[in-house]
Design an enzyme around this catalytic site. Structure first.
Site, PDB file in Angstrom:
ATOM      1  N   HIS A  37       0.832  -1.214   0.000  1.00  0.00           N
ATOM      2  CA  HIS A  37       0.000   0.000   0.000  1.00  0.00           C
ATOM      3  C   HIS A  37       0.861   1.256   0.000  1.00  0.00           C
ATOM      4  O   HIS A  37       0.611   2.201  -0.731  1.00  0.00           O
ATOM      5  CB  HIS A  37      -0.937   0.003   1.218  1.00  0.00           C
ATOM      6  N   LYS A 101     -10.215  -7.458   7.717  1.00  0.00           N
ATOM      7  CA  LYS A 101     -10.898  -7.695   8.988  1.00  0.00           C
ATOM      8  C   LYS A 101     -10.882  -6.416   9.813  1.00  0.00           C
ATOM      9  O   LYS A 101      -9.910  -5.666   9.784  1.00  0.00           O
ATOM     10  CB  LYS A 101     -10.273  -8.857   9.758  1.00  0.00           C
TER      11      LYS A 101
HETATM   12  S1  SF4 Z   1      -5.838 -14.919  14.252  1.00  0.00           S
HETATM   13 FE1  SF4 Z   1      -4.335 -13.741  15.433  1.00  0.00          FE
HETATM   14  S2  SF4 Z   1      -2.415 -14.018  14.359  1.00  0.00           S
HETATM   15 FE2  SF4 Z   1      -4.062 -14.580  12.958  1.00  0.00          FE
HETATM   16  S3  SF4 Z   1      -4.570 -12.683  11.812  1.00  0.00           S
HETATM   17 FE3  SF4 Z   1      -5.910 -12.777  13.583  1.00  0.00          FE
HETATM   18  S4  SF4 Z   1      -4.841 -11.560  15.135  1.00  0.00           S
HETATM   19 FE4  SF4 Z   1      -3.335 -12.109  13.585  1.00  0.00          FE
END
Ligand code: SF4
Lengths: 175, 281
Positions: A37, A101
């Protein structure tokens, strides 16, 4: 019931997506995370053209694990908020979708609405599961960045949820 | 009598443990996720919890990483005082083990040796190593691959010594509120109370090694754990931020002696991919 969506995203598809919808995405997406990015925005600042044309495309905030003997290693989403400072210029340049996310800044949410784009979230931490939804993977830019390079992925029925739709409705508004 | 241990054994054990930790979800964590799945009433949150359980199964079966962020490599060593190490440097032996695990198993190399230059040299080293000297002639090793999505959400406060338990609870709940849906909830919280700034943070990290649903034997600390869990699960964040009560799967508090002038409190947030493995030499 999940809606089945095929990329590239058309204006009509984007308009039909509402915050909270469960979708299964199929087609081509490109991975990009922090360093990719930063580089893309530096290139735009200098008036250079990007290594992948973004118009109409979907970016996936992901730095996959190495593939080994598989098509791709574990490949879940990384935290989208870190891409916020770089996202508006990309949306202005035609980016139509993002998969990641977590929350986005109000600036990004506004830009998603103005540019009629969409932001999806997918199962954070389910990288093994999501790797089974990827049918091809090829590095197309910034190879020196290894996991942070841009990979072109072909996905099939990749599960996601619409988090911010093109009207600006946001599943995370309650926070 | 001292026992001679060649550091190559440490390399092999560290490699074995990281391979296991990154591909096999801890049974206590899997159990906690299953319980949340059973209890969850919001349909898309329930289906996501189902995905997490399925993900753990796939990773274990196919021997691939549970999560692509195979973390920074944290290693806890307890070395018996009757052990005499030979064959090279301890630190290098640990790093070789990390490198072996990460390259043999196609784990992602996520460590940059310099935080400003940020060049990724591969190998996922140097590891973060904590060493204790204990009684005996053996070595106990615990490894913890720690992802940074959740590590970034950690917090520490140097609170006043007159702070009440409610204030500790409020600070910890605030950390989870700030983390929101970003760091892959359901979270596990490791909480250090007391000590100094650095030992408090370390106690918080070590608390994550306890079984996630375990309860501190000291009643006043167990009460803190219970209250923090209840309050964070009323925030309405839920798995992936989809709402509901599955925000935090476990809270482990560890206390340390501290100074009359202070009360350090540290929260180390772990995502649902709470990974560690232990072994002995
Ligand atoms: S599960 Fe934990 S290690 Fe995996 S992306 Fe999510 S925050 Fe990061």
């Amino acid at each position: 019931m999940s809606k089945k969506i095929t990329m590239p995203l058309t204006e009509k598809t984007i308009e039909s997506l509402k915050a909270g919808d469960e979708v299964l995405l199929s087609g081509v997406i490109y991975t990009a995370r922090d360093q990719a990015h930063k580089r893309m925005c530096e290139m735009l600042d200098k008036g250079e053209s990007l290594p992948v044309p973004l118009a109409g495309e979907v970016l996936y905030y992901c730095g996959p694990a190495p593939r080994g003997k598989r098509i791709i290693g574990s490949c879940g989403p990384t935290t989208s908020g870190r891409m916020d400072p770089f996202t508006e210029p990309l949306l202005e340049n035609g980016l139509k979708g993002m998969i990641g996310k977590g929350r986005r800044s109000s600036g990004v949410a506004g830009s998603i609405r103005r540019n009629k784009a969409v932001y999806f979230v997918t199962a954070g931490g389910a990288g093994a599961y999501l790797s089974a939804k990827v049918v091809s993977c090829e590095c197309v830019a910034f190879e020196d960045l290894a996991a942070e390079a841009i990979y072109k992925l072909k996905i099939e029925e990749f599960p996601a949820i619409v988090a911010i739709d093109s009207k600006g409705d946001n599943i995370y508004d309650k926070y | 009598m001292s026992r001679k241990i060649d550091v190559s054994l440490i390399t092999a054990k560290v490699a074995e443990l990281f391979a296991r930790a990154n591909t096999e979800l801890r049974p206590d964590v899997l159990e906690a996720l299953r319980e949340l799945y059973e209890k969850e009433s919001i349909p898309n949150a329930k289906s996501m919890l189902g995905v997490l359980v399925e993900n753990a199964g796939m990773a274990g079966k196919e021997k691939i990483a549970i999560c692509q962020d195979t973390g920074i490599s944290v290693v806890f060593l307890e070395i018996g005082m009757d052990v005499r190490l030979s064959g090279g440097s301890l630190k290098e032996a640990v790093d070789r083990g990390v490198e072996k695990a990460y390259s043999d198993n196609f784990f992602r190399m996520s460590v940059v040796p310099d935080p400003v230059l940020r060049e990724n040299t591969g190998g996922n080293t140097p590891a973060v190593v904590h060493t204790d000297i204990v009684e005996g002639d053996g070595i106990a090793i615990t490894v913890m691959p720690k992802g940074f999505g959740s590590e970034n959400k950690g917090k520490i406060a140097m609170m006043n010594p007159t702070s009440r338990p409610e204030d500790i609870v409020a600070f910890c709940v605030g950390a989870v509120r700030d983390a929101g849906p970003d760091a892959c909830p359901p979270y596990a919280l490791g909480i250090g109370v007391g000590g100094t700034m650095e030992t408090c943070a370390l106690a918080a990290k070590k608390a994550l090694l306890r079984p996630v649903s375990s309860v501190n034997p000291a009643p006043h600390l167990a009460r803190l754990e219970k209250e923090i869990k209840q309050k964070t699960n009323s925030l309405g964040i839920g798995v992936m931020g989809l709402g509901g009560g599955s925000t935090v799967m476990g809270v482990c508090v560890e206390a340390l002696p501290t100074h009359i002038a202070g009360l350090p409190v540290a929260v180390n947030v772990s995502c649902h991919a709470l990974r560690s493995a232990s072994g002995e030499i």
